[in-house]
Design an enzyme around this catalytic site. Structure first.
Site, PDB file in Angstrom:
ATOM      1  N   ASP A 121       0.817  -1.204   0.000  1.00  0.00           N
ATOM      2  CA  ASP A 121       0.000   0.000   0.000  1.00  0.00           C
ATOM      3  C   ASP A 121       0.861   1.269   0.000  1.00  0.00           C
ATOM      4  O   ASP A 121       0.715   2.122   0.857  1.00  0.00           O
ATOM      5  CB  ASP A 121      -0.904  -0.080   1.244  1.00  0.00           C
ATOM      6  CG  ASP A 121      -1.841   1.098   1.380  1.00  0.00           C
ATOM      7  OD1 ASP A 121      -2.362   1.541   0.342  1.00  0.00           O
ATOM      8  OD2 ASP A 121      -2.033   1.571   2.508  1.00  0.00           O
ATOM      9  N   GLU A 128       3.266  -8.510   6.921  1.00  0.00           N
ATOM     10  CA  GLU A 128       2.032  -9.163   6.491  1.00  0.00           C
ATOM     11  C   GLU A 128       2.224 -10.216   5.398  1.00  0.00           C
ATOM     12  O   GLU A 128       1.544 -10.179   4.358  1.00  0.00           O
ATOM     13  CB  GLU A 128       1.000  -8.112   6.051  1.00  0.00           C
ATOM     14  CG  GLU A 128       0.605  -7.179   7.181  1.00  0.00           C
ATOM     15  CD  GLU A 128      -0.564  -6.253   6.843  1.00  0.00           C
ATOM     16  OE1 GLU A 128      -0.891  -6.127   5.647  1.00  0.00           O
ATOM     17  OE2 GLU A 128      -1.139  -5.680   7.768  1.00  0.00           O
ATOM     18  N   TYR A 167      -6.936  -3.725  12.247  1.00  0.00           N
ATOM     19  CA  TYR A 167      -7.689  -2.477  12.022  1.00  0.00           C
ATOM     20  C   TYR A 167      -9.134  -2.649  12.442  1.00  0.00           C
ATOM     21  O   TYR A 167     -10.044  -2.556  11.622  1.00  0.00           O
ATOM     22  CB  TYR A 167      -7.556  -2.076  10.554  1.00  0.00           C
ATOM     23  CG  TYR A 167      -6.179  -1.529  10.244  1.00  0.00           C
ATOM     24  CD1 TYR A 167      -5.916  -0.165  10.352  1.00  0.00           C
ATOM     25  CD2 TYR A 167      -5.135  -2.371   9.873  1.00  0.00           C
ATOM     26  CE1 TYR A 167      -4.655   0.344  10.086  1.00  0.00           C
ATOM     27  CE2 TYR A 167      -3.872  -1.872   9.615  1.00  0.00           C
ATOM     28  CZ  TYR A 167      -3.639  -0.507   9.719  1.00  0.00           C
ATOM     29  OH  TYR A 167      -2.391  -0.004   9.478  1.00  0.00           O
ATOM     30  N   GLU A 206       0.415  -2.176  14.011  1.00  0.00           N
ATOM     31  CA  GLU A 206      -0.369  -1.183  13.253  1.00  0.00           C
ATOM     32  C   GLU A 206      -1.806  -1.222  13.737  1.00  0.00           C
ATOM     33  O   GLU A 206      -2.373  -2.302  13.916  1.00  0.00           O
ATOM     34  CB  GLU A 206      -0.391  -1.521  11.750  1.00  0.00           C
ATOM     35  CG  GLU A 206       0.877  -1.224  11.003  1.00  0.00           C
ATOM     36  CD  GLU A 206       0.755  -1.560   9.513  1.00  0.00           C
ATOM     37  OE1 GLU A 206      -0.358  -1.519   8.955  1.00  0.00           O
ATOM     38  OE2 GLU A 206       1.798  -1.875   8.909  1.00  0.00           O
TER      39      GLU A 206
HETATM   40  C1  GCB Z   1      -1.562  -2.533   6.576  1.00  0.00           C
HETATM   41  C2  GCB Z   1      -0.245  -2.406   5.906  1.00  0.00           C
HETATM   42  C3  GCB Z   1       0.094  -0.964   5.575  1.00  0.00           C
HETATM   43  C4  GCB Z   1      -1.133  -0.255   5.033  1.00  0.00           C
HETATM   44  C5  GCB Z   1      -2.203  -0.265   6.095  1.00  0.00           C
HETATM   45  C6  GCB Z   1      -3.501   0.403   5.607  1.00  0.00           C
HETATM   46  O1  GCB Z   1      -1.853  -3.498   7.229  1.00  0.00           O
HETATM   47  O2  GCB Z   1       0.790  -3.005   6.621  1.00  0.00           O
HETATM   48  O3  GCB Z   1       1.135  -0.956   4.647  1.00  0.00           O
HETATM   49  O4  GCB Z   1      -0.852   1.039   4.626  1.00  0.00           O
HETATM   50  O5  GCB Z   1      -2.507  -1.591   6.430  1.00  0.00           O
HETATM   51  O6  GCB Z   1      -3.675   1.575   5.862  1.00  0.00           O
HETATM   52  O7  GCB Z   1      -4.282  -0.263   4.948  1.00  0.00           O
END
Ligand code: GCB
Length: 578
Positions: A129, A385, A438, A474
């Protein structure tokens, strides 16, 4: 066109075709070799070219290198000697094509349906990303030295009570030395041990010092290296001074700054200098408007200042090794760094073959070799990941993790995971389990009220299964600066705050037991490939791409300042703020 070096060429282009170009980009310039290099050892050093590089000097191929973000160099002494000060032509071809076997991987997809696409049409797809910035994105320099020179130094440190131990190992190349001098200066610049290395030192061919290229220096009343927030001066650095003399009476002098500190994992805890340490930091990118991934001292200093303002004590070099200047900054400022290999987007079986493994290992060696003397670097992250649920991933990572341990026995190793705890096959080999999650964003979007329950459950599940310390590497939400809504909706600044707030009580609960870090995603909004999930880039930054704060920045600052204050004054945990 004129192209500044260092920079990523993509953001300097005016058409989408040029910006998104995939293939060979050619750089060329003429230069006169510096007089000071004539008849001496000269090395042409590239700090990073993304992704594949071929280098010619006056039409002669002098180097090839695979992989961005890491340095390589070529000995150009004889070419400079023959040139006798005449102008030379330097040519670099840089290719940003990623394949299933490059690190990171990617793939070229040919669109063969000529009713939809013109003949030969292709796109490059990646499973990460961030924008695949390309070019000579870090400085290029000529390093002149004596014929015999210090090629490398490895320093490892330890301490017992008030005595520090500095073990050093010096590699010398280019010939035989007649003598070596090794000395140590303390953080105030005072000579504390070993030989005094003076600038006007004259190398006498017959003289032999007592010190060998490897040894141990004992440091009485040692000043340990600490990060910010520990109630002591952060970032104290010692200097190892090395002087080698060649037969011809020439000398090479190298000064290496390093910190004296230890890192260990004991049970569910991460220990720095035998004290429990809790990482409160951020994921980042080397990314800025117009600069792409190009090294830029101004952006680096600004980001360092943002980290300091936030009270962060850590960052991860997501998702590739950062410029060495950034690690120097972290050493001086006292910020803990999780240094990450550029292995991101390993998601299909064909990303785990022999060729990928070899390149991953090569990259890992280059990374550890480059960063191992930085006191700020406390952990290696070997990938982000990966498809850690696949059977092939298990044997692949068993080997990569073993290699990291073999190369550096002084730091813990992690891989950042995002597969479920029940299907993952890699965490069992790690020293620290890192996970990305997330909740309230990609899971149960729009429902931050579920975060506490889901996050607590997930973190405990990882610990219960592996009994290793856990880091939430994260978490976060996206917001468009200036977009407000009450009640909050996704992408509003209020929603961003709400998602973060729901995480904090869980962190405070779990860090009593096994959670050793919380790393918000991301410091700054950053550029990504275009897609329906991204509105001109990823908006999970606390700051816009121009480095201006969103509301979320103030919330995190409030928490991190309190955390710093709590570790600095353990008896008055909440003495700042309300
Ligand atoms: C993740 C990735 C990261 C992305 C993030 C997102 O899990 O490790 O590279 O930018 O999510 O914001 O989707």
């Amino acid at each position: 066109m004129d192209m500044p070096v260092p920079s990523s060429y993509n953001d300097l282009m005016q058409t989408p075709t040029d910006r998104d170009f995939v293939g060979w980009a050619w750089y060329e310039r003429r230069f006169r070799p510096p007089i000071a290099c004539h008849a001496r050892r000269a090395r042409l050093h590239f700090a990073s070219v993304h992704y594949y590089a071929i280098v010619w000097l006056d039409g002669l191929e002098i180097a090839t290198h695979e992989g961005g973000h890491l340095p390589f160099e070529a000995d150009i002494s004889s070419i400079l000697f023959q040139a006798k000060g005449r102008e030379l032509r330097l040519t670099v071809a840089a290719n940003n094509t990623l394949t299933p076997n490059t690190i990171p991987p990617g793939r070229i997809i040919y669109m063969n349906d000529t009713s939809q696409y013109p003949p030969g049409y292709f796109v490059q797809e990646v499973d990460f990303d961030f924008f695949n910035y390309a070019g000579i994105d870090r400085p290029v320099s000529i390093i002149c030295s004596s014929q015999v020179y210090v090629e490398d130094i490895l320093v490892t440190t330890n301490f017992s009570a008030s005595v520090g131990f500095v073990f050093y190992n010096i590699s010398i190349a280019g010939g035989t030395v007649t003598s070596i001098f090794v000395g140590l200066r303390d953080p105030k610049g005072r000579h504390v041990a070993g030989d005094a290395v003076l600038p006007d030192h004259i190398c006498l061919p017959s003289f032999h010092s007592t010190l060998s290229p490897h040894g141990l220096i004992k440091v009485p009343n040692v000043s340990l290296w600490w990060p910010v927030g520990m109630n002591t001066t952060p970032g104290l650095l010692y200097t190892l001074e090395v002087l080698v003399c060649g037969f011809d009476g020439e000398k090479d002098v190298v000064r290496l700054q390093f910190g004296i500190r230890t890192v260990r994992v004991v049970g569910s805890r991460l220990l720095l200098n035998d004290h429990e340490i809790y990482l409160h930091g951020l994921g980042r990118h080397e990314d800025a408007d117009l600069r792409g991934r190009g090294y830029d001292a101004v952006t680096m200093a600004k980001d360092a200042s943002l980290l300091s303002w936030l009270g962060a004590n850590a960052f991860r070099t997501s998702h590739y090794p950062y410029a060495e200047q950034t690690l120097d900054m972290a050493d001086r400022q006292g910020i803990l760094v999780i240094s990450e290999a550029p292995a991101v987007g390993l998601v299909t079986v064909d990303n785990f073959g022999k060729r990928s493994l070899e390149q991953h290992m090569t990259t890992l060696r280059e990374l550890i070799n480059r960063d191992r003397n930085h006191p700020s670097v406390i952990m290696w992250s070997l990938a982000n990941e990966p498809a850690s649920n696949l059977q092939v991933a298990e044997s692949y990572f068993r080997q990569v993790i073993a290699e990291a341990h073999r190369l550096d026995g002084t730091r813990p190793v992690t891989v950042v995971l995002n597969k479920g705890v029940s299907v993952d096959r890699v965490a069992q080999y790690l020293d620290v389990v890192s996970v990305n999650a997330y909740f309230g964003w990609y899971h149960d979007s729009g429902h931050p009220e579920l975060i506490g329950r889901q996050l607590g459950h997930m973190l405990s599940a990882w610990y219960t299964k592996h009994h290793h310390p856990v880091i939430l590497m994260e978490y976060g939400a996206g917001s468009v600066a200036g977009l407000h809504s009450l009640p909050s909706v996704m992408f509003s600044e209020e929603y961003h705050l709400e998602v973060m707030r729901q995480h904090f009580p869980v962190f405070d609960e779990k860090r009593k037991d096994f959670l050793v870090g919380e790393m918000l995603w991301n410091l700054v909004d950053f550029n990504t490939p275009q897609g329906v999930k991204r509105m001109a880039g990823n908006r999970k930054g606390l700051f816009t791409r121009n480095r201006q704060p969103k509301m979320a920045a103030f919330l995190l600052r409030d928490r991190y300042v309190r955390l710093n204050n709590a570790s600095a004054h353990p008896l008055i945990p909440w003495c700042l703020g309300n």
